[in-house]
Design a protein around this motif. Structure first.
Motif, mmCIF file in Angstrom:
data_model
loop_
_atom_site.group_PDB
_atom_site.id
_atom_site.type_symbol
_atom_site.label_atom_id
_atom_site.label_comp_id
_atom_site.label_asym_id
_atom_site.label_seq_id
_atom_site.Cartn_x
_atom_site.Cartn_y
_atom_site.Cartn_z
ATOM 1 N N ASN A 160 0.871 3.986 -3.121
ATOM 2 C CA ASN A 160 0.531 5.388 -2.905
ATOM 3 C C ASN A 160 1.719 6.328 -3.058
ATOM 4 O O ASN A 160 1.555 7.540 -3.120
ATOM 5 N N LEU A 161 2.914 5.789 -3.133
ATOM 6 C CA LEU A 161 4.119 6.592 -3.277
ATOM 7 C C LEU A 161 4.359 6.978 -4.724
ATOM 8 O O LEU A 161 4.959 7.996 -5.015
ATOM 9 N N GLN A 168 6.615 11.154 0.479
ATOM 10 C CA GLN A 168 5.601 10.754 1.455
ATOM 11 C C GLN A 168 4.509 9.962 0.755
ATOM 12 O O GLN A 168 4.345 10.048 -0.453
ATOM 13 N N ALA A 169 3.798 9.179 1.541
ATOM 14 C CA ALA A 169 2.675 8.406 1.007
ATOM 15 C C ALA A 169 1.617 8.286 2.091
ATOM 16 O O ALA A 169 1.933 8.258 3.279
ATOM 17 N N CYS A 211 5.260 3.000 9.154
ATOM 18 C CA CYS A 211 3.792 3.000 9.162
ATOM 19 C C CYS A 211 3.261 2.829 10.579
ATOM 20 O O CYS A 211 2.363 3.550 11.016
ATOM 21 N N GLU A 253 0.834 -1.201 0.000
ATOM 22 C CA GLU A 253 0.000 0.000 0.000
ATOM 23 C C GLU A 253 0.870 1.253 0.000
ATOM 24 O O GLU A 253 0.586 2.221 -0.702
ATOM 25 N N PHE A 254 1.940 1.222 0.778
ATOM 26 C CA PHE A 254 2.863 2.346 0.816
ATOM 27 C C PHE A 254 3.416 2.629 -0.582
ATOM 28 O O PHE A 254 3.369 3.755 -1.073
ATOM 29 N N TYR A 255 3.943 1.608 -1.241
ATOM 30 C CA TYR A 255 4.532 1.810 -2.570
ATOM 31 C C TYR A 255 3.477 2.196 -3.605
ATOM 32 O O TYR A 255 3.745 3.006 -4.489
ATOM 33 N N ILE A 258 9.769 0.379 6.252
ATOM 34 C CA ILE A 258 8.448 0.901 5.885
ATOM 35 C C ILE A 258 7.392 0.422 6.861
ATOM 36 O O ILE A 258 6.538 1.186 7.301
ATOM 37 N N VAL A 282 2.845 9.019 5.842
ATOM 38 C CA VAL A 282 4.139 8.431 6.185
ATOM 39 C C VAL A 282 5.185 9.142 5.336
ATOM 40 O O VAL A 282 5.193 9.012 4.116
ATOM 41 N N VAL A 288 -0.985 5.966 3.930
ATOM 42 C CA VAL A 288 -1.263 4.558 4.180
ATOM 43 C C VAL A 288 -2.388 4.494 5.189
ATOM 44 O O VAL A 288 -2.237 4.933 6.328
#
Length: 195
Positions: free
Chosen positions: A17-18, A28-29, A154, A13-15, A150, A36, A31
């Motif tokens: 949204n990044l 930043q992203a 988070c 999810e982080f990647y 990561i 984050v 999550v």
């Protein structure tokens, strides 16, 4: 990470949204509704590693190093068994270092880089970029582990995990692992007691 667990769902999810198709990489992203940040200041605060900028410099050591012309002989001297060098590419420029030509210490750092610094499935030799990364990491002890980092970032921002998809961090790289997977018998600079 204290518990050694990686939450793959949070990492994905982080990647997801990044990603940005325009401009430089985002720092930043979001999550699960939490922001984050992965800029230099926030990463160093989280890792409790202050940015050290030498007097008269404007960038940290690694960033400064990346802007300098590459000294391939210096990298070879640090990473290769004496007499071994970069393999040249079709244009006659340094392209890669064969795994069998690395010192034991460089092999250990390559394992760390493949599993923690910049994960990849291509592990049979070192590209110029990976050799530069290992050279600076080996000489200045830079270290980041992306999936674990990561997940921890988070969690530090209050992201709640409802995932059942977890992974463990890679096993410890200890003397037994090094002897089995990294010890280059051609590297006469290393000797293990009882070996």
């Amino acid at each position: 990470m204290a518990d050694g667990i990686i939450d793959l769902a949070l990492v994905k999810e982080f990647y997801a949204n990044l990603y940005s198709s325009e401009g430089p990489s985002p720092k930043q992203a979001r999550v699960r509704g939490h922001l984050v940040k992965i800029d230099v200041e926030n990463l160093n605060t989280f890792l409790e590693t202050p940015v050290v900028i030498e007097e008269g410099e404007t960038l940290p050591t690694y960033s400064s190093y990346c802007k300098l012309p590459t000294d391939y002989r210096e990298i070879e001297a640090a990473l290769c068994i004496p007499g071994r060098v970069f393999i040249l590419n079709a244009e006659g420029h340094p392209g890669r270092i064969l795994k069998k030509d690395l010192t034991t210490l460089a092999l250990v750092w390559s394992v760390l880089s493949y599993s923690n610094l910049a994960p990849t499935s291509h592990t049979s030799d070192l590209t110029v970029d990976r050799a530069k990364l290992i050279f600076i990491a080996q000489s200045n002890s830079f270290r980041l582990g992306f999936p674990g980092l990561i997940t921890a970032l988070c969690r530090a921002q209050g992201v709640v995990s409802d995932s059942l998809t977890f992974e463990s961090l890679s096993p410890v790289i200890d003397l037994a692992y090094i002897r089995k997977n990294c010890w280059n018998l051609d590297d006469l600079t290393v000797a293990f007691w009882g070996g």
